[in-house]
Motif scaffolding. Structure first.
Motif, PDB file in Angstrom:
ATOM      1  N   VAL A   1      30.063  68.544  27.726  1.00  0.00           N
ATOM      2  CA  VAL A   1      29.440  69.419  26.733  1.00  0.00           C
ATOM      3  C   VAL A   1      29.503  70.871  27.193  1.00  0.00           C
ATOM      4  O   VAL A   1      29.827  71.773  26.406  1.00  0.00           O
ATOM      5  N   ALA A   2      29.206  71.100  28.471  1.00  0.00           N
ATOM      6  CA  ALA A   2      29.241  72.464  29.004  1.00  0.00           C
ATOM      7  C   ALA A   2      30.647  73.056  28.896  1.00  0.00           C
ATOM      8  O   ALA A   2      30.816  74.229  28.544  1.00  0.00           O
TER       9      ALA A   2
ATOM     10  N   GLY B   1      27.851  62.808  14.370  1.00  0.00           N
ATOM     11  CA  GLY B   1      28.419  61.543  13.929  1.00  0.00           C
ATOM     12  C   GLY B   1      28.414  60.449  14.972  1.00  0.00           C
ATOM     13  O   GLY B   1      29.072  59.416  14.795  1.00  0.00           O
ATOM     14  N   ALA B   2      27.672  60.646  16.058  1.00  0.00           N
ATOM     15  CA  ALA B   2      27.646  59.648  17.124  1.00  0.00           C
ATOM     16  C   ALA B   2      27.010  58.347  16.633  1.00  0.00           C
ATOM     17  O   ALA B   2      26.009  58.365  15.928  1.00  0.00           O
ATOM     18  N   ASP B   3      27.637  57.229  17.007  1.00  0.00           N
ATOM     19  CA  ASP B   3      27.038  55.943  16.669  1.00  0.00           C
ATOM     20  C   ASP B   3      26.497  55.230  17.896  1.00  0.00           C
ATOM     21  O   ASP B   3      25.981  54.124  17.797  1.00  0.00           O
ATOM     22  N   LEU B   4      26.620  55.874  19.068  1.00  0.00           N
ATOM     23  CA  LEU B   4      26.034  55.352  20.308  1.00  0.00           C
ATOM     24  C   LEU B   4      25.600  56.532  21.162  1.00  0.00           C
ATOM     25  O   LEU B   4      26.396  57.434  21.447  1.00  0.00           O
ATOM     26  N   ILE B   5      24.329  56.526  21.546  1.00  0.00           N
ATOM     27  CA  ILE B   5      23.764  57.652  22.302  1.00  0.00           C
ATOM     28  C   ILE B   5      23.072  57.125  23.556  1.00  0.00           C
ATOM     29  O   ILE B   5      22.285  56.181  23.488  1.00  0.00           O
TER      30      ILE B   5
ATOM     31  N   ILE C   1      27.529  59.449  23.538  1.00  0.00           N
ATOM     32  CA  ILE C   1      27.126  60.794  23.955  1.00  0.00           C
ATOM     33  C   ILE C   1      25.840  60.701  24.769  1.00  0.00           C
ATOM     34  O   ILE C   1      24.867  60.070  24.344  1.00  0.00           O
ATOM     35  N   GLU C   2      25.835  61.341  25.924  1.00  0.00           N
ATOM     36  CA  GLU C   2      24.641  61.401  26.767  1.00  0.00           C
ATOM     37  C   GLU C   2      23.745  62.555  26.310  1.00  0.00           C
ATOM     38  O   GLU C   2      24.221  63.681  26.119  1.00  0.00           O
ATOM     39  N   CYS C   3      22.446  62.257  26.142  1.00  0.00           N
ATOM     40  CA  CYS C   3      21.485  63.276  25.721  1.00  0.00           C
ATOM     41  C   CYS C   3      20.284  63.273  26.662  1.00  0.00           C
ATOM     42  O   CYS C   3      19.760  62.212  27.001  1.00  0.00           O
ATOM     43  N   ASP C   4      19.855  64.481  27.035  1.00  0.00           N
ATOM     44  CA  ASP C   4      18.687  64.630  27.905  1.00  0.00           C
ATOM     45  C   ASP C   4      17.427  64.992  27.131  1.00  0.00           C
ATOM     46  O   ASP C   4      16.319  64.860  27.651  1.00  0.00           O
ATOM     47  N   THR C   5      17.599  65.483  25.908  1.00  0.00           N
ATOM     48  CA  THR C   5      16.464  65.946  25.110  1.00  0.00           C
ATOM     49  C   THR C   5      16.581  65.414  23.687  1.00  0.00           C
ATOM     50  O   THR C   5      17.667  65.008  23.235  1.00  0.00           O
ATOM     51  N   LEU C   6      15.474  65.476  22.964  1.00  0.00           N
ATOM     52  CA  LEU C   6      15.483  65.053  21.569  1.00  0.00           C
ATOM     53  C   LEU C   6      16.307  66.001  20.697  1.00  0.00           C
ATOM     54  O   LEU C   6      16.920  65.561  19.717  1.00  0.00           O
ATOM     55  N   ASP C   7      16.342  67.275  21.057  1.00  0.00           N
ATOM     56  CA  ASP C   7      17.194  68.209  20.307  1.00  0.00           C
ATOM     57  C   ASP C   7      18.659  67.812  20.443  1.00  0.00           C
ATOM     58  O   ASP C   7      19.424  67.893  19.473  1.00  0.00           O
ATOM     59  N   GLN C   8      19.050  67.371  21.632  1.00  0.00           N
ATOM     60  CA  GLN C   8      20.426  66.918  21.823  1.00  0.00           C
ATOM     61  C   GLN C   8      20.695  65.640  21.026  1.00  0.00           C
ATOM     62  O   GLN C   8      21.792  65.444  20.507  1.00  0.00           O
ATOM     63  N   VAL C   9      19.683  64.789  20.923  1.00  0.00           N
ATOM     64  CA  VAL C   9      19.828  63.581  20.102  1.00  0.00           C
ATOM     65  C   VAL C   9      20.101  63.975  18.659  1.00  0.00           C
ATOM     66  O   VAL C   9      20.980  63.399  17.990  1.00  0.00           O
ATOM     67  N   ARG C  10      19.364  64.942  18.160  1.00  0.00           N
ATOM     68  CA  ARG C  10      19.581  65.415  16.786  1.00  0.00           C
ATOM     69  C   ARG C  10      21.008  65.943  16.617  1.00  0.00           C
ATOM     70  O   ARG C  10      21.685  65.650  15.611  1.00  0.00           O
ATOM     71  N   ASP C  11      21.478  66.706  17.613  1.00  0.00           N
ATOM     72  CA  ASP C  11      22.838  67.253  17.540  1.00  0.00           C
ATOM     73  C   ASP C  11      23.879  66.129  17.565  1.00  0.00           C
ATOM     74  O   ASP C  11      24.880  66.178  16.845  1.00  0.00           O
TER      75      ASP C  11
ATOM     76  N   SER D   1      29.616  72.728  23.125  1.00  0.00           N
ATOM     77  CA  SER D   1      28.522  72.110  22.377  1.00  0.00           C
ATOM     78  C   SER D   1      28.799  70.623  22.253  1.00  0.00           C
ATOM     79  O   SER D   1      29.921  70.156  22.477  1.00  0.00           O
ATOM     80  N   ILE D   2      27.743  69.872  21.880  1.00  0.00           N
ATOM     81  CA  ILE D   2      27.916  68.439  21.655  1.00  0.00           C
ATOM     82  C   ILE D   2      28.918  68.199  20.530  1.00  0.00           C
ATOM     83  O   ILE D   2      29.798  67.336  20.635  1.00  0.00           O
ATOM     84  N   LYS D   3      28.801  68.944  19.440  1.00  0.00           N
ATOM     85  CA  LYS D   3      29.709  68.744  18.295  1.00  0.00           C
ATOM     86  C   LYS D   3      31.150  69.027  18.694  1.00  0.00           C
ATOM     87  O   LYS D   3      32.067  68.277  18.321  1.00  0.00           O
TER      88      LYS D   3
END
Length: 297
Positions: free
Chosen positions: A188-189, A227-231, A212-222, A193-195
């Motif tokens: 991502v870095a 279009g991620a189907d596995l987080i 997609i790996e997410c550390d925060t709920l905002d990243q989950v939203r992104d 961005s995640i997108k």
């Protein structure tokens, strides 16, 4: 099973390639024999001495690794130009008690004792992985959540360790870097961005599984918006996990909890509604199951 153990059939039923199983057995034996034959056994046991040995569990656990254990015996029988009579009593995935008989093998004592440590090293290591996995599966109980492994495996043993996870009731994550994609924080870095990272992977690999790996709920939203189907939910507490599950409901995305998990807290994590719990310790630090190789008097 028959005393004539068909290794190809045994490996195939386990979802393993017999050539790979044989290669692991050869490499394991080579570690012991690269400096020469078993000098202790040759000095103390006559060439014509024969006997029978039992592989027995010393503790509670879950069995895994029979195909590669049999491959060790087959390889040494071929190397020594002899025949072994093998009787497999248990099956991979069986829950063992102290004293449970796994298999018996009869033949020249020199061959049996040369095989002992290589065979037990593999059986003990893989049964340890299966045992650890079964403990997590038991801890989750009736929750609709699966235990998954990671790529944190012993080099050279990944395929067999992931097989052992299946023996313990778990399911496999990706086998390597090319059969599925996992966008992590460094990707991502680099992408910005995640997108951007998601689009780049999806454009180049339209049909490959993508997480997609997410550390925060905002990243989950992104991730959901991309279009991620596995987080993968990394190091989130149970309140955050429940919130992530709520966010994902309209998208029908699957969620995987990872990082900082404990056996004692497994049921609480599963109860949040996540689909998977990822546990690196299944393969990178599972205690070896204590198995013995006992010659009959």
């Amino acid at each position: 099973m028959s005393t004539e153990v068909d290794l190809e059939q045994l490996a195939g039923a386990a979802g393993l390639k017999v050539d790979h199983v044989r290669e692991v057995a050869r490499r394991t034996l080579a570690e012991d024999l690269q400096w020469g034959p078993d000098i202790t056994t040759r000095a103390t046991i006559g060439v014509d001495q024969r006997g029978t040995a039992d592989v027995v569990s010393r503790q509670h656990g879950t069995l895994a690794g029979l195909p590669v254990a049999i491959a060790v015996l087959h390889q040494l029988a071929a190397d020594h130009n002899t025949e072994l009579i093998i009787d497999v009593i248990a099956a991979d995935g069986d829950r063992l008690q102290p004293g449970s008989l796994v298999l018996t093998v009869s033949g020249p004592l020199r061959t049996l004792l040369t095989a002992e440590r290589s065979m037990l090293n593999l059986l003990g290591q893989l049964s340890g992985v299966a045992t650890a996995t079964a403990q997590w599966v038991d801890a989750i109980g009736d929750h609709q959540c699966s235990v998954r492994d990671t790529r944190k495996t012993v080099p050279g043993l990944r395929i067999l360790q992931k097989y052992a996870v299946r023996c313990g009731g778990g399911v496999n994550h990706r086998m390597g870097l090319g059969d599925a994609a996992l966008i992590k924080d460094n990707h991502v870095a680099a992408a910005g961005s995640i997108k951007a990272a998601f689009d780049a992977v999806r454009d180049s690999n339209p049909s490959i599984p993508l997480e997609i790996e997410c550390d925060t709920l905002d990243q989950v939203r992104d991730a959901l918006a991309a279009g991620a189907d596995l987080i993968l939910l990394d190091n989130m507490d149970t309140d955050q996990l429940r919130a992530a599950v709520k966010l994902a409901e309209p998208y029908q995305a699957k969620l995987e909890a990872s990082g900082g998990l404990t056996l004692a807290g497994a049921a609480a994590v599963a109860a949040t509604g996540v689909d998977y719990i990822a546990v690196g310790a299944l393969t990178h630090s599972a205690p070896v199951l204590d198995l013995g190789f006992d010659l009959r008097a």
